[in-house]
Design an enzyme around this catalytic site. Structure first.
Site, PDB file in Angstrom:
ATOM      1  N   GLY A  18      -3.969  -5.537   5.309  1.00  7.63           N
ATOM      2  CA  GLY A  18      -3.762  -4.788   4.060  1.00  7.63           C
ATOM      3  C   GLY A  18      -4.645  -5.302   2.940  1.00  7.63           C
ATOM      4  CB  SER A  20      -7.864  -1.337   1.555  1.00 10.54           C
ATOM      5  OG  SER A  20      -6.491  -1.133   1.800  1.00 10.54           O
ATOM      6  NE  ARG A  21      -4.185   1.031  -1.126  1.00 12.06           N
ATOM      7  CZ  ARG A  21      -2.855   1.206  -1.171  1.00 12.06           C
ATOM      8  NH1 ARG A  21      -2.243   1.202  -2.331  1.00 12.06           N
ATOM      9  NH2 ARG A  21      -2.168   1.405  -0.062  1.00 12.06           N
ATOM     10  CG  ASP A  69       0.055   1.620  11.715  1.00 11.38           C
ATOM     11  OD1 ASP A  69       0.683   0.646  11.261  1.00 11.38           O
ATOM     12  OD2 ASP A  69       0.567   2.751  11.898  1.00 11.38           O
ATOM     13  CB  SER A 148       9.286 -10.336  -2.166  1.00 10.10           C
ATOM     14  OG  SER A 148       9.790  -9.926  -3.427  1.00 10.10           O
ATOM     15  CE1 TYR A 161       8.558  -4.932  -0.307  1.00 12.50           C
ATOM     16  CE2 TYR A 161       9.826  -5.987  -2.043  1.00 12.50           C
ATOM     17  CZ  TYR A 161       8.640  -5.831  -1.360  1.00 12.50           C
ATOM     18  OH  TYR A 161       7.541  -6.567  -1.705  1.00 12.50           O
ATOM     19  CE  LYS A 165       7.610  -7.991   1.548  1.00 14.65           C
ATOM     20  NZ  LYS A 165       6.326  -8.239   2.234  1.00 14.65           N
ATOM     21  CB  ILE A 194       2.068  -8.969  -8.226  1.00 12.36           C
ATOM     22  CG1 ILE A 194       2.762 -10.289  -7.821  1.00 12.36           C
ATOM     23  CG2 ILE A 194       0.544  -9.145  -8.332  1.00 12.36           C
ATOM     24  CD1 ILE A 194       2.588 -11.464  -8.762  1.00 12.36           C
TER      25      ILE A 194
HETATM   26  P1  NAP Z   1      -0.428  -2.524  -2.326  1.00 12.95           P
HETATM   27  O1  NAP Z   1      -1.298  -2.673  -3.520  1.00 12.95           O
HETATM   28  O2  NAP Z   1       0.434  -1.316  -2.181  1.00 12.95           O
HETATM   29  O3  NAP Z   1      -1.362  -2.674  -1.022  1.00 12.95           O
HETATM   30  C1  NAP Z   1      -0.766  -2.584   0.248  1.00 12.95           C
HETATM   31  C2  NAP Z   1      -1.804  -2.867   1.312  1.00 12.95           C
HETATM   32  O4  NAP Z   1      -1.138  -2.819   2.588  1.00 12.95           O
HETATM   33  C3  NAP Z   1      -2.910  -1.821   1.363  1.00 12.95           C
HETATM   34  O5  NAP Z   1      -4.127  -2.464   1.596  1.00 12.95           O
HETATM   35  C4  NAP Z   1      -2.521  -0.935   2.551  1.00 12.95           C
HETATM   36  O6  NAP Z   1      -3.631  -0.388   3.253  1.00 12.95           O
HETATM   37  C5  NAP Z   1      -1.851  -1.963   3.456  1.00 12.95           C
HETATM   38  N1  NAP Z   1      -0.954  -1.362   4.439  1.00 12.95           N
HETATM   39  C6  NAP Z   1       0.180  -0.651   4.234  1.00 12.95           C
HETATM   40  N2  NAP Z   1       0.714  -0.258   5.415  1.00 12.95           N
HETATM   41  C7  NAP Z   1      -0.115  -0.727   6.380  1.00 12.95           C
HETATM   42  C8  NAP Z   1      -0.117  -0.654   7.800  1.00 12.95           C
HETATM   43  N3  NAP Z   1       0.863  -0.009   8.470  1.00 12.95           N
HETATM   44  N4  NAP Z   1      -1.125  -1.265   8.473  1.00 12.95           N
HETATM   45  C9  NAP Z   1      -2.120  -1.915   7.813  1.00 12.95           C
HETATM   46  N5  NAP Z   1      -2.166  -2.020   6.471  1.00 12.95           N
HETATM   47  C10 NAP Z   1      -1.182  -1.431   5.768  1.00 12.95           C
HETATM   48  O7  NAP Z   1       0.573  -3.790  -2.185  1.00 12.95           O
HETATM   49  P2  NAP Z   1       0.549  -5.248  -2.880  1.00 12.95           P
HETATM   50  O8  NAP Z   1       1.344  -5.165  -4.117  1.00 12.95           O
HETATM   51  O9  NAP Z   1      -0.823  -5.776  -2.909  1.00 12.95           O
HETATM   52  O10 NAP Z   1       1.447  -6.051  -1.833  1.00 12.95           O
HETATM   53  C11 NAP Z   1       0.889  -6.866  -0.820  1.00 12.95           C
HETATM   54  C12 NAP Z   1       2.013  -7.671  -0.175  1.00 12.95           C
HETATM   55  O11 NAP Z   1       2.649  -8.476  -1.169  1.00 12.95           O
HETATM   56  C13 NAP Z   1       3.116  -6.806   0.438  1.00 12.95           C
HETATM   57  O12 NAP Z   1       3.586  -7.410   1.620  1.00 12.95           O
HETATM   58  C14 NAP Z   1       4.186  -6.811  -0.638  1.00 12.95           C
HETATM   59  O13 NAP Z   1       5.472  -6.566  -0.109  1.00 12.95           O
HETATM   60  C15 NAP Z   1       4.045  -8.230  -1.166  1.00 12.95           C
HETATM   61  N6  NAP Z   1       4.583  -8.392  -2.526  1.00 12.95           N
HETATM   62  C16 NAP Z   1       4.092  -7.659  -3.562  1.00 12.95           C
HETATM   63  C17 NAP Z   1       4.668  -7.832  -4.824  1.00 12.95           C
HETATM   64  C18 NAP Z   1       4.198  -7.040  -6.029  1.00 12.95           C
HETATM   65  O14 NAP Z   1       4.867  -7.132  -7.085  1.00 12.95           O
HETATM   66  N7  NAP Z   1       3.118  -6.295  -5.965  1.00 12.95           N
HETATM   67  C19 NAP Z   1       5.711  -8.746  -5.010  1.00 12.95           C
HETATM   68  C20 NAP Z   1       6.169  -9.460  -3.920  1.00 12.95           C
HETATM   69  C21 NAP Z   1       5.601  -9.290  -2.679  1.00 12.95           C
HETATM   70  P3  NAP Z   1      -4.284   1.067   2.877  1.00 12.95           P
HETATM   71  O15 NAP Z   1      -4.902   0.910   1.512  1.00 12.95           O
HETATM   72  O16 NAP Z   1      -5.297   1.304   3.925  1.00 12.95           O
HETATM   73  O17 NAP Z   1      -3.144   2.029   2.859  1.00 12.95           O
END
Ligand code: NAP
Length: 253
Positions: A18, A20-21, A69, A148, A161, A165, A194
């Protein structure tokens, strides 16, 4: 700071799922700046994954993108086959790919629950299994899982969710105990709120309430998390395993 001082991942091969973003992208970019060879996994956003690879290679560092995936065993197998073929090794796995679906417990559809469990739990499990097969042979490696704060404390409206976690935390501790004998460390980071696409839809009132409870007085950035992941992936963290490291600005849940 002189460049040599920050080359924490010199030559290491790192897979960020994951990437890409969001947090994954920031991690892949920071790892490349620390001279790792970076594998950028993604599912849907090929354009964003390829633009990251271009940014990294333009700086003279090594990167490749692989679409898979993480919920699909065949695609995960094929990704690891390509990694073995291209690099012959894997030093760091970051299980970052994740999705969030929020709803009150009694309103949550079983498909929402299943989708969250598939990516956050099954994806982490599958990628760890395949990475461990390479790392056990190397007798070295490190795995970092994205948990998380809500996986530690729970949260209203996040029963699917948050419990996915909590799985990541339990899984991290089990894998650390099993794989330690092979010189493999396994840790989790537990970010707070975040600023990424994942949290973009959060209502402004909810954001304000969260902000009031963060001692450092600001929302976290993807880079805040990436820095801790890069540290855990480096040799500096060689004796850290089975831990859950909060990256939340001291959030009171
Ligand atoms: P995000 O910006 O939504 O990015 C999610 C990433 O996961 C994207 O690159 C997406 O790929 C990829 N993804 C989703 N489903 C997938 C699959 N089935 N196979 C491969 N790749 C997949 O999320 P983020 O905020 O950066 O979060 C990253 C991690 O940190 C997650 O595990 C999230 O639960 C955890 N987290 C985030 C926060 C927060 O506040 N943001 C807090 C605690 C924990 P595509 O772009 O190709 O769809």
């Amino acid at each position: 700071m002189r460049d040599e001082v920050i080359l924490m991942l010199n030559g290491k091969v790192i897979l960020v799922t994951g990437a890409s973003r969001g947090i994954g992208r920031a991690t892949a970019f920071l790892a490349a700046k620390n001279h790792a060879q970076v594998i950028v996994n993604y599912q849907k956003h090929a354009d964003q994954a390829e633009s990251l690879v271009s940014e990294i290679t333009a700086l003279g560092h090594s990167a490749m993108a692989i679409r898979a995936d993480v919920t699909c065993e065949e695609e995960v197998k094929e990704m690891f086959r390509q990694i073995r073929e291209q690099y012959g090794r894997l030093d760091i796995l970051v299980n970052n790919a994740g999705i969030m679906k929020n709803n009150l417990l009694m309103m949550t559809k079983i498909q929402e629950y299943q989708d969250v469990m598939d990516v956050n739990c099954k994806g982490t499990f599958l990628c760890t299994q395949h990475a461990a097969k390479i790392m056990v042979r190397q007798k070295a490696g490190t795995i970092i899982n994205l948990a998380s704060v809500v996986g530690v404390y729970g949260n209203r409206g996040q029963s699917a969710y948050a419990s996915s976690k909590s799985f990541v935390i339990g899984f991290t501790k089990c894998a650390a105990k099993e794989l330690g004998a092979f010189n493999i460390t396994v840790n989790a980071v537990a970010p707070g709120f975040i600023d990424t696409d994942l949290t973009a839809d959060t209502r402004s009132q909810v954001k304000e309430d969260i902000l009031k409870n963060i001692a450092l007085g600001r929302i976290g950035t993807p880079d805040d998390v990436a820095k801790v992941i890069v540290f855990l992936g480096s040799d500096l963290a060689g004796y850290v395993s089975g831990q859950v490291i909060g990256v939340d600005g001291c959030e009171i849940m």
